[in-house]
Scaffold this motif. Sequence first.
Motif, short mmCIF file in Angstrom:
data_model
loop_
_atom_site.label_atom_id
_atom_site.label_comp_id
_atom_site.label_asym_id
_atom_site.label_seq_id
_atom_site.Cartn_x
_atom_site.Cartn_y
_atom_site.Cartn_z
N ASN A 75 0.84 -1.18 0.00
CA ASN A 75 0.00 0.00 0.00
C ASN A 75 0.88 1.24 0.00
N ASP A 76 0.95 1.90 -1.15
CA ASP A 76 1.79 3.09 -1.23
C ASP A 76 0.99 4.38 -1.17
N LEU A 77 -0.29 4.27 -0.83
CA LEU A 77 -1.18 5.44 -0.82
C LEU A 77 -0.60 6.59 0.02
N ARG A 85 9.21 8.82 -5.54
CA ARG A 85 9.18 7.61 -6.37
C ARG A 85 7.93 6.76 -6.27
N HIS A 86 7.02 7.07 -5.35
CA HIS A 86 5.85 6.21 -5.18
C HIS A 86 4.59 6.78 -5.81
N LEU A 87 3.90 5.90 -6.52
CA LEU A 87 2.62 6.24 -7.15
C LEU A 87 1.62 5.17 -6.72
N PHE A 89 -0.84 4.29 -8.89
CA PHE A 89 -0.93 3.59 -10.17
C PHE A 89 0.41 3.75 -10.87
N PHE A 90 0.96 2.66 -11.35
CA PHE A 90 2.17 2.77 -12.15
C PHE A 90 2.24 1.60 -13.13
N GLU A 91 3.14 1.72 -14.08
CA GLU A 91 3.32 0.64 -15.05
C GLU A 91 4.58 -0.12 -14.71
N MET A 92 4.46 -1.41 -14.61
CA MET A 92 5.63 -2.24 -14.33
C MET A 92 6.03 -2.97 -15.60
N LEU A 93 7.23 -2.65 -16.09
CA LEU A 93 7.76 -3.34 -17.26
C LEU A 93 8.44 -4.61 -16.78
N GLU A 200 15.75 2.68 -6.42
CA GLU A 200 15.54 1.33 -6.94
C GLU A 200 14.67 1.43 -8.17
N PHE A 201 15.13 0.86 -9.29
CA PHE A 201 14.27 0.93 -10.47
C PHE A 201 13.97 -0.42 -11.10
N TRP A 202 14.70 -1.48 -10.71
CA TRP A 202 14.41 -2.77 -11.34
C TRP A 202 14.66 -3.88 -10.33
N GLY A 228 10.62 -6.80 -12.61
CA GLY A 228 9.74 -5.64 -12.66
C GLY A 228 10.53 -4.34 -12.60
N MET A 229 10.31 -3.51 -13.62
CA MET A 229 10.94 -2.20 -13.66
C MET A 229 9.85 -1.13 -13.68
N GLY A 230 9.97 -0.15 -12.81
CA GLY A 230 8.97 0.92 -12.79
C GLY A 230 9.18 1.86 -13.96
N LEU A 231 8.21 1.93 -14.85
CA LEU A 231 8.34 2.79 -16.04
C LEU A 231 8.55 4.26 -15.66
N GLU A 232 7.76 4.73 -14.71
CA GLU A 232 7.84 6.15 -14.35
C GLU A 232 9.19 6.47 -13.70
N ARG A 233 9.71 5.48 -12.92
CA ARG A 233 11.03 5.71 -12.31
C ARG A 233 12.11 5.77 -13.38
N MET A 234 12.03 4.87 -14.37
CA MET A 234 13.01 4.90 -15.45
C MET A 234 12.89 6.22 -16.21
P1 ATP Z 1 10.21 0.51 -3.07
O1 ATP Z 1 11.21 -0.21 -2.20
O2 ATP Z 1 10.79 1.73 -3.74
O3 ATP Z 1 8.90 0.75 -2.40
P2 ATP Z 1 9.48 -2.07 -4.07
O4 ATP Z 1 10.71 -2.85 -3.68
O5 ATP Z 1 8.32 -2.13 -3.17
O6 ATP Z 1 9.89 -0.51 -4.31
P3 ATP Z 1 8.96 -3.98 -6.16
O7 ATP Z 1 7.88 -4.70 -5.45
O8 ATP Z 1 10.31 -4.59 -6.18
O9 ATP Z 1 9.06 -2.47 -5.54
O10 ATP Z 1 8.46 -3.63 -7.63
C1 ATP Z 1 9.31 -3.68 -8.78
C2 ATP Z 1 9.55 -2.28 -9.34
O11 ATP Z 1 8.32 -1.57 -9.55
C3 ATP Z 1 10.37 -1.38 -8.43
O12 ATP Z 1 11.75 -1.63 -8.56
C4 ATP Z 1 9.97 0.00 -8.91
O13 ATP Z 1 10.71 0.39 -10.04
C5 ATP Z 1 8.51 -0.18 -9.32
N1 ATP Z 1 7.58 0.28 -8.25
C6 ATP Z 1 7.24 -0.39 -7.12
N2 ATP Z 1 6.34 0.31 -6.38
C7 ATP Z 1 6.11 1.45 -7.06
C8 ATP Z 1 5.26 2.57 -6.83
N3 ATP Z 1 4.48 2.67 -5.76
N4 ATP Z 1 5.26 3.57 -7.75
C9 ATP Z 1 6.05 3.51 -8.85
N5 ATP Z 1 6.86 2.47 -9.13
C10 ATP Z 1 6.91 1.45 -8.26
#
Ligand code: ATP
Length: 469
Positions: A75-77, A85-87, A89-93, A200-202, A228-234
């Motif tokens: 829950n990143d709300l 870096r937290h959204l 909604f995001f796209e995970m590549l 962290e991006f991937w 999983g790579m966060g598109l918005e972070r990249m």
């Molecule tokens: P963080 O430690 O920054 O909260 P995470 O370890 O919880 O990230 P993962 O579960 O490993 O994230 O998800 C894979 C990838 O998805 C992350 O490396 C990141 O690039 C992206 N990601 C994860 N959570 C978010 C989010 N809330 N908003 C944007 N991108 C995200």
Amino acid sequence: MSGVNEIRSTFLDYFGKNGHEIVASSPLVPRNDPTLMFTNAGMVQFKNVFTGLEKRAYARATTSQKCVRAGGKHNDLDNVGYTARHLTFFEMLGNFSFGDYFKERAIDLAWTLITRDFGLPRNKLLVTVYHTDDQAADLWKKIAGFSDDRIIRIPTSDNFWAMGDTGPCGPCSEIFIDRGEHIWGGPPGSPEEDGDRFLEFWNLVFMQYEQVTKEERIDLPRPSIDTGMGLERMASILQGVDSVFETDLFRTLIDATASALGRGPDKDSVASFRVIADHLRSSCFLIADGVLPSNEGRGYVLRRIMRRAMRHGQLLGAGEPLMWKLVPALVREMGQAYPELVRGQALITETLKLEETRFRKTLARGIGLLEDATATLGPGDMLDGETAFKLYDTYGFPLDLTQDALRQRNISVNLDGFQDAMARQKAEARKSWAGSGEAATEVVWFGVRERTGATEFLGYDTEQAEGVV
Ligand code: ATP
Ligand code: MG
Ligand code: MG
Ligand code: MG
């Protein structure tokens, strides 16, 4: 300059050329998985493929997966608007190997993409591995030429992924970039790791074991890969900006908000603009996937997201419903990649408009009440649970909205008091029903009310056992 649409297609094309099937994103509401509230990682749609329950025509896949992390285990709300870096909604590549290639090829593919195609500076990159995963550490040395200090061994579950109590599991390796001293934060494993400097991006997951029982873990005969790579972070990295909210897509959404309001963000209001842009995306994508605001379950999470955004709109001085006016900008930016937004545009617009029109009837009065009740409070103080409950019950303020409203002043809510007030109200309602003589109906009615009441208050709290890429 790489826009998000370009980054998405670069990623998918790259893995496509490397023998991966390009698979469409699955919906945000997971099919056949009542334990999971929203799709929160790329692997969710492949869960049964990893366990062998389901067969596909391909052994390698790549996706850009819609994800929502606004409830349950991820829950990143509360982070949104406050971290870079937290959204919600995001796209995970992601790229996936179903018993095909494993660690070496996965690291090699990742390293080539980020250093050759995306051109990231090698000397700014570092990785984590699970503390016992010597194999991954050696491969990073060999493939990336990293010295030991750039390979950080992490002993916690952050770097060990499991689908659930049993089933496939294995160590992870996460890739970070150091964005420089001007951003607060420290490397993973350090006390300042929660900062945004080391981004962290991937995340690469090496599924190599099967947890058979609580005690017994065996090697998988054909290990798999899930990344999983966060598109918005990249995008923030490639565009040289310090936060996801400064990328092309978010700038467009924030500009649309600014022009609807007739004012742009400044130091004090920037968080509200960010929250609105993020919550607009999660709301629109959830509605497009069939979720509608309601008082329980997924619908209540959506309602909480929408109302939070609406309060921020009010804070910025919106004189009339705001969110629906931002829909065209979002559809322009993302409608091509996600045609469901175009198909759902009319429903999305109407849903946002109706919810905000309704909520605005009580929003201003609720905020007035909240201001009165906290007039004499300062940092570290607590709002009484009675008032928080009244805001919830009479003014339609979800508990987390009230908490969000008080956050900047560092005031918390008395949660025990809130629960007591709710329990008291239930008991009162029960008492006033007692005389009606319709005992059977009463039992059923209160049964339902108690269940929905509880869900309403907690949001949706079902533990999620999977989707932790
Ligand atoms: P963080 O430690 O920054 O909260 P995470 O370890 O919880 O990230 P993962 O579960 O490993 O994230 O998800 C894979 C990838 O998805 C992350 O490396 C990141 O690039 C992206 N990601 C994860 N959570 C978010 C989010 N809330 N908003 C944007 N991108 C995200
Ligand atoms: Mg996280
Ligand atoms: Mg992490
Ligand atoms: Mg991670």
